[in-house]
Design a protein around this motif. Structure first.
Motif, mmCIF file in Angstrom:
data_model
loop_
_atom_site.group_PDB
_atom_site.id
_atom_site.type_symbol
_atom_site.label_atom_id
_atom_site.label_comp_id
_atom_site.label_asym_id
_atom_site.label_seq_id
_atom_site.Cartn_x
_atom_site.Cartn_y
_atom_site.Cartn_z
ATOM 1 N N ALA A 140 38.013 53.230 15.772
ATOM 2 C CA ALA A 140 38.876 51.949 15.728
ATOM 3 C C ALA A 140 39.863 51.756 16.986
ATOM 4 N N ALA A 141 40.043 50.701 17.142
ATOM 5 C CA ALA A 141 40.894 50.402 18.312
ATOM 6 C C ALA A 141 42.407 50.706 18.032
ATOM 7 N N THR A 142 43.060 51.381 18.801
ATOM 8 C CA THR A 142 44.421 51.742 18.397
ATOM 9 C C THR A 142 45.431 50.253 18.431
ATOM 10 N N ALA A 143 46.235 50.066 17.684
ATOM 11 C CA ALA A 143 47.342 49.047 17.614
ATOM 12 C C ALA A 143 47.940 48.969 18.998
ATOM 13 N N SER A 144 48.170 50.301 19.457
ATOM 14 C CA SER A 144 49.267 50.161 20.906
ATOM 15 C C SER A 144 48.293 49.778 21.843
ATOM 16 N N ARG A 145 46.961 49.785 21.932
ATOM 17 C CA ARG A 145 46.267 49.209 23.134
ATOM 18 C C ARG A 145 45.556 47.889 22.912
ATOM 19 N N ARG A 146 46.346 47.130 22.222
ATOM 20 C CA ARG A 146 45.766 45.575 22.071
ATOM 21 C C ARG A 146 45.963 45.101 23.277
ATOM 22 N N PRO A 147 45.123 43.929 23.697
ATOM 23 C CA PRO A 147 45.061 43.170 24.963
ATOM 24 C C PRO A 147 46.110 42.553 25.214
ATOM 25 N N ALA A 148 46.654 42.797 26.572
ATOM 26 C CA ALA A 148 47.858 42.116 27.060
ATOM 27 C C ALA A 148 47.659 40.639 26.676
ATOM 28 N N PRO A 149 48.728 39.782 26.953
ATOM 29 C CA PRO A 149 48.514 38.259 27.049
ATOM 30 C C PRO A 149 47.775 38.044 28.447
ATOM 31 N N ARG A 150 46.959 36.860 28.137
ATOM 32 C CA ARG A 150 46.464 36.505 29.283
ATOM 33 C C ARG A 150 47.432 35.526 30.171
ATOM 34 N N ALA A 151 47.843 35.976 31.118
ATOM 35 C CA ALA A 151 48.682 35.326 32.102
ATOM 36 C C ALA A 151 47.751 34.232 32.717
ATOM 37 N N VAL A 152 48.546 33.009 32.939
ATOM 38 C CA VAL A 152 48.255 31.957 33.712
ATOM 39 C C VAL A 152 48.571 32.408 35.225
ATOM 40 N N VAL A 153 47.931 32.636 36.204
ATOM 41 C CA VAL A 153 48.136 33.101 37.464
ATOM 42 C C VAL A 153 48.221 31.926 38.593
ATOM 43 N N GLY A 154 47.672 30.710 38.149
ATOM 44 C CA GLY A 154 47.681 29.555 38.924
ATOM 45 C C GLY A 154 46.990 28.516 38.384
ATOM 46 N N PHE A 155 47.045 27.486 39.125
ATOM 47 C CA PHE A 155 46.455 25.931 38.885
ATOM 48 C C PHE A 155 45.430 25.582 39.967
ATOM 49 N N ASP A 156 44.209 25.263 39.673
ATOM 50 C CA ASP A 156 43.212 25.068 40.700
ATOM 51 C C ASP A 156 43.059 23.576 40.389
ATOM 52 N N LEU A 157 43.683 22.930 41.441
ATOM 53 C CA LEU A 157 43.651 21.166 41.487
ATOM 54 C C LEU A 157 42.685 21.189 42.673
ATOM 55 N N THR A 158 41.565 20.406 42.291
ATOM 56 C CA THR A 158 40.305 20.001 43.036
ATOM 57 C C THR A 158 40.331 18.705 43.561
ATOM 58 N N PHE A 159 40.503 18.383 44.714
ATOM 59 C CA PHE A 159 40.736 17.299 45.498
ATOM 60 C C PHE A 159 39.236 16.755 45.946
ATOM 61 N N THR A 160 38.520 15.728 45.255
ATOM 62 C CA THR A 160 37.250 15.428 45.669
ATOM 63 C C THR A 160 37.303 13.978 46.038
ATOM 64 N N ALA A 161 36.522 13.775 47.171
ATOM 65 C CA ALA A 161 36.629 12.392 47.777
ATOM 66 C C ALA A 161 35.404 11.433 46.997
ATOM 67 N N PRO A 162 35.569 10.333 46.900
ATOM 68 C CA PRO A 162 34.507 9.433 45.997
ATOM 69 C C PRO A 162 33.080 9.724 46.634
ATOM 70 N N LYS A 163 32.402 9.706 45.732
ATOM 71 C CA LYS A 163 30.995 9.981 46.298
ATOM 72 C C LYS A 163 30.532 9.331 47.624
ATOM 73 N N SER A 164 30.848 7.875 47.495
ATOM 74 C CA SER A 164 30.402 7.053 48.777
ATOM 75 C C SER A 164 31.192 7.819 49.799
ATOM 76 N N VAL A 165 32.284 8.188 49.948
ATOM 77 C CA VAL A 165 32.921 8.753 51.144
ATOM 78 C C VAL A 165 32.075 10.157 51.529
ATOM 79 N N SER A 166 31.812 10.891 50.352
ATOM 80 C CA SER A 166 30.988 12.191 50.972
ATOM 81 C C SER A 166 29.375 11.655 51.504
ATOM 82 N N VAL A 167 28.737 10.785 50.867
ATOM 83 C CA VAL A 167 27.574 10.444 51.459
ATOM 84 C C VAL A 167 27.749 9.706 52.927
ATOM 85 N N LEU A 168 28.707 8.801 53.054
ATOM 86 C CA LEU A 168 28.949 8.310 54.592
ATOM 87 C C LEU A 168 29.112 9.485 55.389
ATOM 88 N N TRP A 169 30.176 10.403 55.238
ATOM 89 C CA TRP A 169 30.296 11.585 55.891
ATOM 90 C C TRP A 169 29.021 12.416 56.031
#
Length: 983
Positions: A106-135
């Motif tokens: 059995a897992a000990t109560a004292s070794r429960r997983p720590a909270p999963r921290a938010v380490v960052g935010f991934d902002l993905t800026f994507t050009a419209p498809k027509s821009v990518s195709v022209l490029w």
């Protein structure tokens, strides 16, 4: 732009192994430097004013634009440490550790997983498809200009994010939001998709660490980051168009993508054929399956079984999902050019030239946008937000303001921000702020709540009508009379709660009543009995529903004329009525010029026909208007119907369940009436074969976790990867249909529905029950003879034996005609359709826009259906209302298939171990998408104050409509953080 949280250890692994390496999953120990050298892709770069706070104050600094090293990235995002000194930036991120088992396992109560921290935010800026195709297809000089425009737009968007989005919280409980010294961000440019298609985009990963004015490091206020996402996305798209148009002779256009979807913003001259060519993921899987099936048949002399097909698909899904092997950009450009040449027969540069035919023009400054145009932009902004929701925020206004001005090309980002601020500020001044009593110090950036006088008035119309008597009725004494009782024989077969509801509605005398009933409580049976009793004792009944399919079902149930709410308003007071009025007036003008009695009679008869047509859409005293599935009806529609009913001395009854899905437009009114009460309510369930499921559905309706215990105990919950669950649910639904049962396969989002439909089509092709050649549908998928389809738009010109082609109707294709038209027969679905019914011709123009594959559908389309069994895909982000609707359609079986991973190649993996299916379902139960009305939001913030409108009757005489007058609006709360959304 999309935004994802990066959490814990797996978020950091995703960042270092995939984002930084262009989605190429590097082996442990592999060097990022080697990856950049092999591909020619640029390394990541640091962004943000927050970089100035790093280091020990010496000359050794981390400057914006500096390359991102792997060690520095791990320090910032993995540990929350200063990459220069190694010191913690405030509180370090908690490290996720697995509990270690004790000697007995059995897992000990004292070794429960720590909270999963938010380490960052991934902002993905994507050009419209027509821009990518022209490029991808243009010459080097043009590519450089497109790339420079993307980088400039990205820099402007990040400047906006840093000025208006990056915030932290201080004080007791973090109640006060403050500005910071800026963000720490790492940006990584990518140029293609996992499938090798052109896709110009940049991941900007913002660390969840920011330094306040006091020098202390704290976490970001993540709620503001998420709330601002749509506005930031629209800002990037619009500034990118500005930057490109300053550099190249381009023109832009809005392309319709169908109902309920924002138009696509694309470059004129880049056709849909090219955009489709460079979106090849599903085609790769399908082509591999067809090749395998042909080889299988030649080897074994038979078609593969379903089990063999499922196993093969699982293999090809992985095999055709490229491991994003290393490609130099020069090689990709060559490949893209060859693909375009094969598709079109033209040289890539000639294709690019099609888009470079615009004219350079003088870009606008904010002062160049005159008062008339500004007024139009403000009106469009208000129309945008108020159509979608009853209550909106400053961020909603900003996104709508950017959409309204998207086709205006501005001189530079500063002018764009000035125009944005002007339109947003002017729009806010025309709204009523609902939370002006809140302490400004506790309010987040952009979360002010607004509504319009119009919506408050519409809600007041409904509230007043629910308290106004004078509608047609029978008294309680009348119901005891023998002659009346004989006319109410339909009540004898009702349950006690159903009978009580009918009698309460017959005797209430209120202009507006509501009948609330859970799924399967017999609302249709109750409405049918009420219709019979009302017709025999009071007057005619008119049935209305939000959709044509629901109206058709209601017609058969009530044996009374039923229509959609939109059609009724169109014909009674809208365009249909106006058109007839104009025609009537023109005929009236012709009377004096009539040269004979016969000609005059023809004019009079034409007028009589117009008058008779209009009378069909006119309420008369004594009528009952029943609006079924009223939770799906928007507030404006309901208010307009009630206003008509008051003028005609009729009664309106709203029927539905406010704990199911709400309106896609500004809604919540039915829920408001149900919560205020009193309403007639049905409490007994009749739909379900199994008593345990009836109880569980009621518990699910009220978000009680015990419902999940019941479903789990009876094997109604399956859990696994997306590949497993999509295959299992499709197989179960297909087996049910082959056994003659009516089964629904459903999911919340269109992406999952499309994935299921593509699989079902491929299965049919492999089995030989569906022809491989066919037509392309509105969802981008191919359909052949034998396929199940669904029509997505009402078309009253396309006649059928039971009326016309309706939105939400299911069909089986019987023939594919030259030119793209099809013949289709109504499919057995929800108790309707028969193999003996004749086929209907659907023209090519309708098929390619308004027809989708119909093996799977969204939960939004199944509300109101009753079938034998349901099979539902569920995933994190789903709301409890959708889950309740999905799990209450089947009378015999309702099964949910819970995804514990993601089936989107671009999504960020979840942190740590995959969540259990129960954890996902618990999260769904805790997530509600119910929309509160503006009136309720005002009351929550102004407990003792009336809403800021005054609705009075113009006259007590019948036939006169209600007039409304505004009171003075609340004094706007001063903006405490500079311009509304400017910088």
């Amino acid at each position: 732009m999309s935004v994802h949280k990066l959490t814990g250890r797996d978020g950091v692994r995703y960042l270092t192994r995939q984002v930084a390496a262009g989605d190429v999953p590097l082996e442990p120990g592999a060097s990022l430097t080697a990856y950049y050298d092999q591909t020619g892709n640029p390394p990541g770069r640091w962004y943000g004013s927050g970089l100035a706070g790093l280091g020990d104050g010496t000359s050794h600094k981390l400057l914006p634009g500096a390359p991102v090293s792997e060690d520095a990235m791990l320090a910032v995002f993995g540990k929350g440490h200063d990459p220069l000194t190694g010191e913690p930036l405030g509180r370090p991120f908690p490290q996720h550790t697995q509990p270690s088992p004790t000697a007995d396992g059995a897992a000990t109560a004292s070794r429960r997983p720590a909270p999963r921290a938010v380490v960052g935010f991934d902002l993905t800026f994507t050009a419209p498809k027509s821009v990518s195709v022209l490029w991808a297809l243009a010459d080097d000089a043009t590519r450089q200009k497109i790339h420079a425009a993307h980088r400039a737009a990205l820099a402007s968007a990040l400047e906006f994010v840093e000025a208006k989005v990056v915030r932290t919280r201080v004080g007791a409980g973090g109640r006060r939001q403050i500005r910071t010294n800026g963000m720490l961000a790492a940006a990584f440019e990518h140029f293609d998709t996992r499938a090798g298609d052109p896709n110009l985009h940049t991941h900007v990963v913002i660390a969840n660490k920011t330094q306040g004015p006091d020098g202390q490091w704290r976490s970001l206020d993540g709620k503001t980051v998420l709330a601002a996402a749509v506005t930031v996305s629209e800002f990037y798209d619009t500034v990118l168009a500005d930057e490109l148009t300053r550099r190249l002779p381009l023109e832009w256009e809005m392309r319709d993508r169908g109902e309920r979807r924002n138009p696509a913003f694309e470059i004129t001259g880049i056709g849909e054929d090219l955009l489709a060519e460079f979106s090849t993921r599903s085609g790769q899987i399908h082509d591999a399956e067809l090749t395998w099936a042909a080889d299988f048949h030649s080897t074994h002399g038979r078609a593969p079984s379903r089990t063999e097909t499922i196993r093969a698909r699982q293999h090809f899904t992985v095999a055709t999902r490229p491991p994003k092997t290393l490609h130099r950009l020069s090689d990709l450009f060559t490949e893209w050019a060859n693909r375009a040449r094969v598709l079109t027969g033209l040289a890539p540069r000639d294709l690019a030239t099609r888009a470079l035919r615009g004219q350079y023009g003088r870009a606008l400054r904010a002062r160049d946008v005159g008062p008339e145009v500004r007024a139009a932009l403000v009106a469009q902004t208000i129309a945008d937000v108020s159509e979608r929701r009853s209550v909106w925020t400053t961020w909603n206004l900003g996104a709508a303001a950017l959409r309204s001005s998207k086709l205006l090309r501005m001189a530079d980002p500063a002018e764009r921000r000035t125009l944005l601020n002007d339109i947003t500020g002017a729009a806010a001044k025309t709204c009523i702020q609902l939370d002006d009593t809140r302490d400004p110090e506790s309010r987040r950036m952009g979360e002010e709540l607004y509504t319009s006088v119009e919506l408050l008035e519409a809600e007041k119309v409904l509230l007043d009508a629910a308290e106004t008597t004078g509608a047609p009725r029978r008294t309680s004494y009348d119901l005891q009379r023998p002659d009346v009782q004989r006319s109410m024989a339909r009540l004898e077969g009702l349950a006690a709660d159903q009978r009580a509801a009918v009698e309460a509605i017959l005797t209430s005398g209120l202009v507006l009543d509501a009948l609330v009933g859970a799924a399967g409580s017999g609302k249709t049976t109750t409405m049918a009995a009420l219709t019979s009793c009302w017709t025999r004792n009071i007057g005619p009944v008119v049935g209305l529903a939000p959709s044509a399919s629901a109206a058709h079902t209601l017609t058969k149930a009530l044996d009374a004329p039923c229509e959609t709410t939109a059609k009724w308003l169109w014909e009674s007071t809208g365009t249909g009525a106006a058109t007839r009025a104009v025609a009537f007036a023109r005929l009236e003008e012709l009377k004096p010029a009539a040269t004979s009695y016969g000609e005059l009679e023809r004019i009079r008869r034409a007028q009589e026909r117009l008058r008779a047509d209009q009378d069909q859409w006119h309420l008369t005293p004594g009528q009952l208007v029943i609006v079924d599935e009223a939770s799906l009806a928007d507030t404006r529609t309901l208010a307009a119907l009630v206003t008509q009913a008051e003028a005609a001395q009729t009664k309106v009854l709203l029927v539905g369940d406010h704990l199911q899905r709400g309106s896609v437009d500004a809604g919540g009114a039915f829920g408001m009436l149900a919560r205020r009460g009193p309403t007639a309510e049905l409490t007994t369930l009749w739909r379900f074969t199994h008593a345990w499921e009836a109880r569980a559905s009621l518990e699910l309706r009220h978000a009680q976790p015990t419902a999940l215990d019941a479903y789990q105990a009876h094997g109604a919950i399956s859990t696994g990867t997306s590949e497993q669950m999509l295959s299992d649910s499709l197989a179960a639904a297909t087996t049910a249909r082959e056994n003659g049962r009516v089964a629904i396969l459903q999911a919340v989002d269109n992406r999952t529905v499309n994935a299921l439909n593509a699989r079902a089509h491929a299965d049919g092709v492999l089995a030989g029950t569906i022809t491989g050649r066919g037509v392309t549908l509105g969802d981008g998928l191919t359909a052949g003879v034998g396929d199940r389809i669904v029509t997505r738009r009402n078309n009253r010109r396309l006649r059928t034996p039971d009326g016309y082609v309706r939105n939400g109707s299911f069909w089986d294709i019987t023939a594919v005609l030259p030119g793209g038209a099809i013949l289709a027969r109504p499919a057995p679905q929800g108790g309707t359709g028969s193999p003996d019914q004749p086929s209907v011709r659907l023209p090519a123009s309708y098929v390619r826009v308004h027809v989708d594959l119909g093996y799977a559908t969204t939960t939004a389309r199944t509300q109101g259906m009753t079938v034998d069994e349901t099979h539902t895909i569920a995933a994190a982000g789903m709301g409890r209302e959708d889950l309740y609707v999905a799990m209450s359609r089947g009378s015999d079986l309702n099964r949910v298939y819970v995804l514990t991973d993601t089936h989107d190649d671009d999504c960020v993996p979840r942190a740590g171990e995959a969540p259990s299916g129960r954890n996902v379902l618990d999260q769904i139960l805790a997530t509600s998408h119910v929309e509160l009305t503006a009136t309720e939001t005002w009351a929550a913030n102004h407990p003792d104050a009336p809403v800021p409108i005054l609705a009075t009757r113009a006259s007590s005489e019948p036939g006169l409509s209600r007039s409304t007058h505004r009171l003075s609006q609340p004094t706007p709360v001063p903006v405490r953080d500079g311009p509304v959304l400017g910088i």
